[in-house]
Design an enzyme around this catalytic site. Structure first.
Site, mmCIF file in Angstrom:
data_model
loop_
_atom_site.group_PDB
_atom_site.id
_atom_site.type_symbol
_atom_site.label_atom_id
_atom_site.label_comp_id
_atom_site.label_asym_id
_atom_site.label_seq_id
_atom_site.Cartn_x
_atom_site.Cartn_y
_atom_site.Cartn_z
ATOM 1 C CE LYS A 44 0.233 -1.259 4.591
ATOM 2 N NZ LYS A 44 0.348 -2.636 5.117
ATOM 3 N N GLY A 94 -6.586 -6.148 3.595
ATOM 4 C CA GLY A 94 -6.283 -7.576 3.605
ATOM 5 C C GLY A 94 -7.158 -8.402 2.695
ATOM 6 N N GLY A 144 1.996 -9.564 18.149
ATOM 7 C CA GLY A 144 2.387 -9.445 16.749
ATOM 8 C C GLY A 144 1.463 -8.570 15.928
ATOM 9 C CE LYS A 194 -3.751 -0.902 5.247
ATOM 10 N NZ LYS A 194 -4.081 -1.599 6.515
ATOM 11 N N GLY A 222 -3.038 -10.732 8.026
ATOM 12 C CA GLY A 222 -2.840 -12.159 8.261
ATOM 13 C C GLY A 222 -2.373 -12.859 7.011
#
Length: 435
Positions: A105, A134, A187, A205, A302
């Protein structure tokens, strides 16, 4: 037909996720694309370390340029991150006549105009669904599914780290720093969380979404950005008492004299669907003139969620390999010669409602002085919430919700109010949207 051979730049979380999705769902993917997709080359910083994906049969190198220049590679999948080096490699692939798929992005937001112009001239595709939200197919939804609409505005929770932090602050009454430390341990946040908590990631974004929604060039430098590091658990609690939730939103809006592009904490009525998007999930609300409001929800990050979007782009590229370039879907939804030149508005000219929190001495006339100054600047009050004063300190906390006002007028009013002798702290303000 022979398989389409691809090369991947970066075998981190998303790179390995892409390899795994292609292997596990290969039959379905080939059925949709019309040809098999085969990973023949990949670049990684360390080609010796253990990975969660099977790269046997794939030529591995530490030099991404080797993958880009590989004559067998037809499509380059850029998943290495960064901006300058990634841009150079993508342009190199385009100049070699190769299609590109990317999840980057920042690169698209900063260099997309140059990249798309080069790709259009060369007759190749640059696909970037995974760059925003995502696994949510929001790029395709706006660019193709809503092609019959004039997009009036969109608002999105497009950074999962910030959303996780605000959710934990609301649900468990925790402080920002405490939740940030947990997000880092899980994380969700980097060791340096600036891009996430200060809104830069969301601004990248939003710049992309606004270009596709409105048909304007990418203009990351025109996005007004404010992070969530200044939000306190008290603000989250006061908002809840008033029937609102605080979300970190990216907002793009079409106005008569230009476009609003802004990222900031926002109070949203708690009954709105987007106000109930919690944890690390993402959501984008789009208002179109025809369809009305549509909401897109899902995992914003993810390994396999993002890989889902990467592979979907690969399927599109494979389908288009034999298509006349002039008949493909334009990179930014509108044909290059149809992009608008209308300006992006300065934040001072944007009109929103506001949440204001201030602490003042508990004396007669203080509230009257504050409301008088607000009135002089054309600001009307929708609601006031005053907490019980602290009898030992003689201090009171006052919460105000205003009606819509121009940001510049609010800035002037806050400057004047903060000169009052009885005000004890700077005013905290958070913008509000009904959505």
């Amino acid at each position: 037909m022979t398989p389409v051979k691809i090369g991947i730049l970066g075998l981190g979380t998303v790179g390995c996720g892409t390899v795994n999705v292609l292997a596990r769902n290969g039959t379905d993917i080939a059925g949709r694309a019309g040809r098999e997709i085969e990973v023949v080359a990949a670049a990684a910083r360390d080609i010796e370390r253990e990975r969660d994906c099977d790269t046997s049969g794939t030529r591995l190198t530490t030099d991404p340029g080797v993958v880009v220049d590989d004559p067998e590679v037809e499509v380059v999948v850029e998943l290495m991150g960064g901006t300058e080096t990634a841009r150079d490699l993508v342009l190199r692939a385009i100049d070699a006549g190769k299609h590109v798929v990317t999840a980057n992005k920042a690169m698209i937001a900063l260099y997309g105009n140059e990249i798309f112009e080069r790709a259009h001239a060369r007759g190749v595709m640059v696909a970037f669904e995974a760059a925003v939200a995502g696994g949510i197919p929001i790029i395709k939804a706006i660019r193709e599914g809503l092609a019959g609409n004039r997009i009036e505005w969109l608002a999105g929770i497009i950074n999962g780290t910030g959303n996780f932090i605000l959710t934990e602050m609301r649900d468990k009454g925790r402080d920002f720093e405490d939740v940030l430390a947990e997000a880092q341990s899980l994380g969700y946040a980097e060791a340096d969380p600036t891009f996430d908590v200060e809104g830069i990631d969301a601004a990248h974004k939003l710049a992309i979404l606004a270009s596709i929604a409105f048909g304007i060039p990418l203009q990351f430098d025109r996005v007004a950005v404010e992070g969530i590091s200044g939000i306190t658990r008290e603000d989250v609690g006061f908002a809840a008492e008033l029937g609102y939730r605080i979300k970190h939103l990216g907002i793009a809006r079409r106005m008569p004299d230009g476009y609003e592009l802004r990222v900031h904490p926002t109070l949203i009525p708690e009954r709105r669907l987007i106000a109930n998007v919690d944890g690390v999930m993402n959501a984008v609300l789009v208002q179109g003139v025809a369809v009305g409001p549509t909401l897109y929800y899902g995992a914003g990050a993810g390994a396999e969620a993002t890989a889902s979007a990467v592979v979907a782009d690969l399927v599109d590229v494979v389908r288009a390999l034999t298509t006349d370039p002039e008949n493909r879907v334009p990179h930014l939804a509108f044909q290059p010669d149809a992009l608008s030149e209308r300006p992006v508005l300065a934040l001072e000219d944007v009109q929103t409602s506001f949440y204001l929190r201030l602490r003042a001495q508990d004396r007669p006339g203080v509230l009257a002085d504050i409301t008088r100054i607000l009135g002089e600047h054309g600001i009307s009050i929708e609601a006031i919430l005053q907490r019980e004063p602290d009898p030992e300190r003689g201090e009171a906390t006052i919460i105000m919700l205003t009606h819509a006002v121009r940001e510049g007028a609010m800035n002037q009013a806050i400057t004047a109010v903060e000169q009052l002798p009885h005000l004890l702290t700077p005013i905290t303000r958070i913008r509000m949207e009904a959505l």
